[in-house]
Design a protein around this motif. Sequence first.
Motif, short mmCIF file in Angstrom:
data_model
loop_
_atom_site.label_atom_id
_atom_site.label_comp_id
_atom_site.label_asym_id
_atom_site.label_seq_id
_atom_site.Cartn_x
_atom_site.Cartn_y
_atom_site.Cartn_z
N UNK A 165 0.75 -1.19 -0.02
CA UNK A 165 -0.06 0.01 0.11
C UNK A 165 0.89 1.33 0.10
N UNK A 166 1.79 1.28 0.88
CA UNK A 166 2.74 2.44 0.88
C UNK A 166 3.42 2.56 -0.53
N UNK A 167 3.97 1.64 -0.98
CA UNK A 167 4.64 1.64 -2.49
C UNK A 167 3.70 1.92 -3.49
N UNK A 168 2.42 1.78 -3.61
CA UNK A 168 1.30 2.10 -4.48
C UNK A 168 1.17 3.47 -4.14
N UNK A 169 0.99 4.14 -2.77
CA UNK A 169 0.95 5.42 -2.57
C UNK A 169 1.88 6.24 -3.09
N UNK A 170 3.26 5.81 -2.94
CA UNK A 170 4.42 6.75 -3.53
C UNK A 170 4.35 6.81 -5.09
N UNK A 171 4.14 5.59 -5.64
CA UNK A 171 3.88 5.59 -7.06
C UNK A 171 3.11 6.54 -7.58
N UNK A 172 1.87 6.64 -6.91
CA UNK A 172 0.66 7.54 -7.25
C UNK A 172 1.17 9.10 -7.05
N UNK B 263 4.42 14.31 -11.36
CA UNK B 263 4.99 14.61 -12.75
C UNK B 263 3.72 15.21 -13.81
N UNK B 264 2.62 15.31 -13.33
CA UNK B 264 1.46 16.09 -14.00
C UNK B 264 0.61 14.89 -14.35
N UNK B 265 0.62 13.61 -14.12
CA UNK B 265 -0.11 12.49 -14.79
C UNK B 265 -1.59 12.65 -13.91
N UNK B 266 -2.60 12.98 -14.03
CA UNK B 266 -3.75 12.80 -13.32
C UNK B 266 -4.89 12.16 -14.07
#
Length: 55
Positions: free
Chosen positions: A37-44, A50-53
Amino acid sequence: MAGKDYLHDVQECEKKPLWQRIGWLLVIWTGSVATLAVFAWLIRLFMTAAGMKTH
């Protein structure tokens, strides 16, 4: 001989109470899910920075 040592370790592990073995299983599972969960949150977070929404 390695086979004897392994069998002895398995027999020692089976002497522990069931609740203790299940407890360790739950601790390891919860830790791995939390890490994911922490890893996924960091990627998000980095993708958003980076501007990806999504919208």
